[in-house]
Design an enzyme around this catalytic site. Structure first.
Site, PDB file in Angstrom:
ATOM      1  N   PRO A  29     -16.633   4.189  21.545  1.00  0.00           N
ATOM      2  CA  PRO A  29     -16.910   5.405  20.777  1.00  0.00           C
ATOM      3  C   PRO A  29     -17.715   6.395  21.614  1.00  0.00           C
ATOM      4  O   PRO A  29     -18.676   6.008  22.284  1.00  0.00           O
ATOM      5  CB  PRO A  29     -17.763   4.887  19.609  1.00  0.00           C
ATOM      6  CG  PRO A  29     -17.449   3.433  19.497  1.00  0.00           C
ATOM      7  CD  PRO A  29     -17.157   2.970  20.898  1.00  0.00           C
ATOM      8  N   TYR A 175     -23.112   0.824  13.225  1.00  0.00           N
ATOM      9  CA  TYR A 175     -23.748   1.447  14.390  1.00  0.00           C
ATOM     10  C   TYR A 175     -25.268   1.374  14.252  1.00  0.00           C
ATOM     11  O   TYR A 175     -25.865   2.085  13.450  1.00  0.00           O
ATOM     12  CB  TYR A 175     -23.278   2.905  14.487  1.00  0.00           C
ATOM     13  CG  TYR A 175     -23.637   3.602  15.789  1.00  0.00           C
ATOM     14  CD1 TYR A 175     -24.229   2.927  16.846  1.00  0.00           C
ATOM     15  CD2 TYR A 175     -23.356   4.950  15.960  1.00  0.00           C
ATOM     16  CE1 TYR A 175     -24.541   3.572  18.037  1.00  0.00           C
ATOM     17  CE2 TYR A 175     -23.659   5.609  17.143  1.00  0.00           C
ATOM     18  CZ  TYR A 175     -24.262   4.908  18.179  1.00  0.00           C
ATOM     19  OH  TYR A 175     -24.571   5.558  19.349  1.00  0.00           O
ATOM     20  N   TYR A 180     -30.337   5.970  15.341  1.00  0.00           N
ATOM     21  CA  TYR A 180     -29.732   6.167  14.017  1.00  0.00           C
ATOM     22  C   TYR A 180     -30.279   5.139  13.011  1.00  0.00           C
ATOM     23  O   TYR A 180     -31.004   4.214  13.375  1.00  0.00           O
ATOM     24  CB  TYR A 180     -28.210   6.130  14.140  1.00  0.00           C
ATOM     25  CG  TYR A 180     -27.685   7.237  15.047  1.00  0.00           C
ATOM     26  CD1 TYR A 180     -28.161   8.543  14.919  1.00  0.00           C
ATOM     27  CD2 TYR A 180     -26.752   6.981  16.046  1.00  0.00           C
ATOM     28  CE1 TYR A 180     -27.704   9.568  15.749  1.00  0.00           C
ATOM     29  CE2 TYR A 180     -26.286   8.006  16.886  1.00  0.00           C
ATOM     30  CZ  TYR A 180     -26.769   9.292  16.728  1.00  0.00           C
ATOM     31  OH  TYR A 180     -26.324  10.306  17.550  1.00  0.00           O
ATOM     32  N   ARG A 228     -22.393  -2.092  17.117  1.00  0.00           N
ATOM     33  CA  ARG A 228     -22.860  -1.350  18.299  1.00  0.00           C
ATOM     34  C   ARG A 228     -24.375  -1.274  18.212  1.00  0.00           C
ATOM     35  O   ARG A 228     -24.928  -0.813  17.209  1.00  0.00           O
ATOM     36  CB  ARG A 228     -22.258   0.050  18.301  1.00  0.00           C
ATOM     37  CG  ARG A 228     -22.462   0.739  19.621  1.00  0.00           C
ATOM     38  CD  ARG A 228     -21.652   1.987  19.732  1.00  0.00           C
ATOM     39  NE  ARG A 228     -21.160   2.126  21.088  1.00  0.00           N
ATOM     40  CZ  ARG A 228     -20.919   3.282  21.671  1.00  0.00           C
ATOM     41  NH1 ARG A 228     -21.086   4.397  21.000  1.00  0.00           N
ATOM     42  NH2 ARG A 228     -20.477   3.344  22.902  1.00  0.00           N
ATOM     43  N   ALA A 324     -16.611   5.534  28.467  1.00  0.00           N
ATOM     44  CA  ALA A 324     -16.455   6.836  27.817  1.00  0.00           C
ATOM     45  C   ALA A 324     -16.079   7.802  28.924  1.00  0.00           C
ATOM     46  O   ALA A 324     -14.930   8.216  29.058  1.00  0.00           O
ATOM     47  CB  ALA A 324     -17.743   7.239  27.117  1.00  0.00           C
ATOM     48  N   CYS A 366     -14.400  18.540  31.108  1.00  0.00           N
ATOM     49  CA  CYS A 366     -14.694  17.596  32.186  1.00  0.00           C
ATOM     50  C   CYS A 366     -14.506  18.290  33.529  1.00  0.00           C
ATOM     51  O   CYS A 366     -13.525  19.013  33.728  1.00  0.00           O
ATOM     52  CB  CYS A 366     -13.763  16.393  32.072  1.00  0.00           C
ATOM     53  SG  CYS A 366     -13.843  15.259  33.471  1.00  0.00           S
TER      54      CYS A 366
HETATM   55 FE1  SF4 Z   1     -17.447  12.317  34.375  1.00  0.00          FE
HETATM   56 FE2  SF4 Z   1     -18.434  14.762  34.677  1.00  0.00          FE
HETATM   57 FE3  SF4 Z   1     -15.990  14.392  33.651  1.00  0.00          FE
HETATM   58 FE4  SF4 Z   1     -18.111  13.712  32.241  1.00  0.00          FE
HETATM   59  S1  SF4 Z   1     -17.560  15.759  32.896  1.00  0.00           S
HETATM   60  S2  SF4 Z   1     -16.263  12.512  32.497  1.00  0.00           S
HETATM   61  S3  SF4 Z   1     -19.475  12.972  33.793  1.00  0.00           S
HETATM   62  S4  SF4 Z   1     -16.636  13.929  35.698  1.00  0.00           S
END
Ligand code: SF4
Ligand code: ADP
Length: 697
Positions: A29, A175, A180, A228, A324, A366
């Site tokens: 998550p 969670y 939390y 979690r 993640a 990203c």
């Molecule tokens: Fe990785 Fe940066 Fe992409 Fe986040 S934004 S997934 S930290 S490369």
């Protein structure tokens, strides 16, 4: 290509209660910034991870009741049947590729301020969560839960779990992490109750146990129940009967869950930036869990190396490799390992731009993967591009992040691409910035693109090639892309936060001068009103080179923006360790070698600091001279065979690396597209029709 047998273990199925994960790749998550108001975007984003081979794909945090309202942060809800339909889109998208879908049911307790629902926040003992932290500041203290509140909480969790089951989820979470509500019950600082839910550890875990029980009751044999839990603080708490209170909690709940999803307690340690923390940093906290339970354990650590993943399993730390960020940077990471293409993994650089998107309240972005969040609304697939359109050849001028991404994506589409770079090295700003303290991992932005470009015979890279407008006209490529970057300005800053006229005298420097090898005379003052990493990283860099450095900023913190990328606490620690003198809430008013004049942002009170070298980290301006020189010859374009000249990246609008990569990618996707290719689909989730119906009622 065939999979390396060394990695076979990563592709073994793992039984999780009544369901079976097809492999050990587990997209845990994580917040995506896509709420229930963007269900199609969200479904496509998570479906892409399943397509990329993640055996389990989870939601972000999903509120079980309006008393858990994280506004203005983008959280999901599972409050009613409309919400069930919104989530069902995701489970369908995930199941289509044979993966399991997990849902993280969540109650924020005292860490949410319920700004929209206006319910008093719930808590074990009326203690606020981090009330001086900007994200958690509010004027209402949480109320203390009584027996009726606890019964309500259990009822909400049960109802949400039933809805989760009907939405098609396979794994349903409790969670108890990151501040939390259930976590607040586990920690003695927030839980000071004297009833059956407070006091000894056995009492403090009672609520979590009951939440697990009602969840199991609700989902029956259809779904696995996952817990979690954050273990960092608990592991630091002394126990008379075990190695720590974390050990006690895990032993007490050992069989109560089908899956342990273990993590750290706060953003900067849990989703830690590569600048300060290496891959696999959670291990020291969570390494004991498997010794106390037979249930599978999943954990994260920004794992991008298949060897590191295998190591986690072989050494008995984890059963499932949680991710993640690596799943955002490369949704196809598992498939690439499976098909012997691990060299092609687009590795996460740990910059935390993704987490900053959540703090900004927008869909995830990203630095490495410009397609993330764009799967549905722009139809961008991370591994597929449409074939080249009518034009044959493109000239890209400048091989920084924007030019590299643009050339790569154009090359993948099949265009004949010429990439010209003035410097002897490709990489643009990355060449210097990745040599700054902590930023070496960011070189992956360059290295991944360099290795991908080497596979494309239709992209020719020319280094040491500074092109002029005349040369570009002579070359006569139908499309010219100007990716010539930006430069730092030698400008101070007015009370209205407007850059003032340039300081041209001796002793004044910008990051560009330091990149070019300038040697600074002590004492050095860095004046930072850029507020991202450059000012702080330069301070560390100069100290490492032997300079004496003071850091001055009009903001309240050093590198103020990095609060959004989870870096700020470590920035402050790093500057303190480097003995950098810190002056916040002040701006530089004037400089003559010997002294810099600083004044308080609010009172105007002025004083001097000794300074022989002033480094201004403030405004950046586009290097667009080449663009304008070319544009001045517009009438010659047709004769030269030029159809378009376009600026991208910093040459268009100076920004962070994430902006440059996105800009280059977008140009390359849209070249020769029809007019609608530029239109971003809006995800109303069917809400428009339903709202219309209700207004009629
Ligand atoms: Fe990785 Fe940066 Fe992409 Fe986040 S934004 S997934 S930290 S490369
Ligand atoms: P961005 O982040 O937008 O990619 P960078 O500053 O990282 O921008 O990269 C811009 C690149 O463009 C630099 O490597 C620079 O050397 C190169 N460059 C600038 N002007 C020219 C030019 N006239 N011809 C070729 N390359 C150029």
């Amino acid at each position: 290509m065939a999979r390396n047998p060394r990695y076979d273990i990563l592709f073994e199925p793992v039984r999780i209660g009544p369901v079976t994960a097809p492999n050990r790749f587990y997209a845990v998550p994580h917040a995506s910034g896509m709420t229930n108001r963007m269900p199609r975007m969200r479904a496509a984003f998570r479906g892409m991870k399943a397509e990329g081979g993640w055996g389990v794909v989870c939601t972000g945090y999903v509120s079980i009741d309006p008393t858990s309202d994280d506004t203005p942060l983008p959280y999901a809800t599972l409050w009613d049947e409309d919400d069930v339909r919104a989530h069902a889109l995701m489970t369908e998208a995930v199941h289509r590729h044979g993966a399991l879908a997990g849902i993280e049911l969540w109650h924020g307790g005292a860490s949410v301020l319920n700004r929209t629902s206006r319910s008093a926040p719930l808590s074990p003992s009326g203690i606020s969560w981090m009330p001086t932290h900007v994200g958690f500041m509010g004027h209402q203290r949480p109320r203390i839960m009584d027996d009726e509140d606890i019964a309500s909480l259990l009822r909400w969790q049960g109802q949400a779990a039933r809805r989760a089951r009907s939405a098609g989820f396979d794994i349903v979470y409790v969670y108890a992490g990151m501040g939390y509500l259930p976590y607040e019950f586990l920690l003695p600082e927030w839980n000071q109750r004297t009833d059956a839910y407070g006091g000894c550890v056995r009492n403090r875990v009672r609520l979590v146990r009951q939440l697990l029980e009602v969840t199991r009751e609700a989902v029956g044999d259809h779904c696995a129940v996952a817990l979690r839990i954050s273990l960092e603080e608990l592991r630091a708490h002394h126990s008379d009967v075990a190695a720590s209170q974390a050990h006690e909690v895990v032993a007490l709940l050992s069989d109560a869950t089908d899956l342990w999803d273990v993590k750290m307690d706060s953003g900067p340690t849990d989703c830690c930036p590569s600048r300060f923390t290496p891959e696999g940093s959670h291990e020291a906290v969570i390494d004991f869990v498997k010794s106390l339970t037979d249930k599978p354990v999943v954990g994260v650590g920004r794992f991008t190396s298949p060897d590191a993943m295998v190591g986690q399993i072989r050494r008995g730390v984890l059963d499932l490799i949680g991710a993640a960020r690596p799943s955002i940077a490369d949704p196809f990471l598992p498939r690439k390992i499976d098909t012997g293409r691990e060299q092609e993994i687009r590795e996460c650089i740990g910059c935390n731009i993704c987490i900053s998107s959540w703090h900004d309240g927008v869909p995830v972005r990203c630095t490495q993967n410009p397609t993330i969040g764009e799967e549905w609304r722009r139809g961008w697939h991370p591994e597929r591009v449409s074939p080249a359109g009518g034009s044959a050849a493109v000239l890209v001028v400048g091989a920084g992040p924007a030019g590299l991404e643009c050339a790569l994506t154009l090359g993948r589409r099949g265009y004949e691409v010429t990439l010209a770079e003035a410097a002897e090295q490709i990489g643009g700003r990355l060449c210097f910035e990745t040599r700054l303290p902590g930023l070496a991992t960011w070189a992956r932005v360059l290295e991944w693109r360099r290795s991908q470009l080497q596979r494309l015979p239709n992209v020719n890279v020319y280094r040491g090639n500074r092109l002029s407008a005349e040369e570009i006209l002579e070359l006569g490529h139908p499309h010219v892309v100007i990716a010539t970057g930006a430069r730092w300005a030698r400008m101070l800053y007015s009370t209205l936060e407007i850059p003032l006229g340039e300081l041209m005298g001796p002793g004044v420097y910008t990051p560009d001068d330091i990149a070019a090898g300038a040697v600074l005379t002590d004492p050095v003052v860095i004046f930072d009103f850029d507020n991202y990493y450059m000012g702080g990283a330069l301070a560390e860099h100069l100290v490492a080179r032997g300079n004496r450095v003071a850091y001055v900023t009009p903001a309240g913190h050093a590198s103020a923006w990095t609060i959004l990328s989870n870096e700020q606490p470590q920035v402050h620690r790093a500057l303190a360790e480097a003995r950098v003198e810190l002056h916040t809430l002040v701006r530089v008013e004037g400089f003559t070698p010997g002294a810099v004049r600083i004044c308080n942002q609010f009172t105007g009170a002025a004083r001097e600091l000794p300074c022989n070298s002033l480094v201004i980290v403030g405004t950046r301006f586009a290097n667009d001279a080449l663009y304008h020189a070319l544009s001045a010859h517009r009438e010659a374009f047709a004769a030269a065979g030029i159809c378009s000249v376009t600026r991208i990246g910093d040459a268009l609008a100076p920004g962070a690396i994430v902006h440059a990569v996105y800009s280059g990618h977008r140009y390359a996707r849209e070249l020769d597209g029809d007019a609608t290719a530029h239109v971003m689909r809006r995800d109303l989730g069917g809400a428009a029709e339903r709202i219309a119906e209700r207004i009629e009622e």
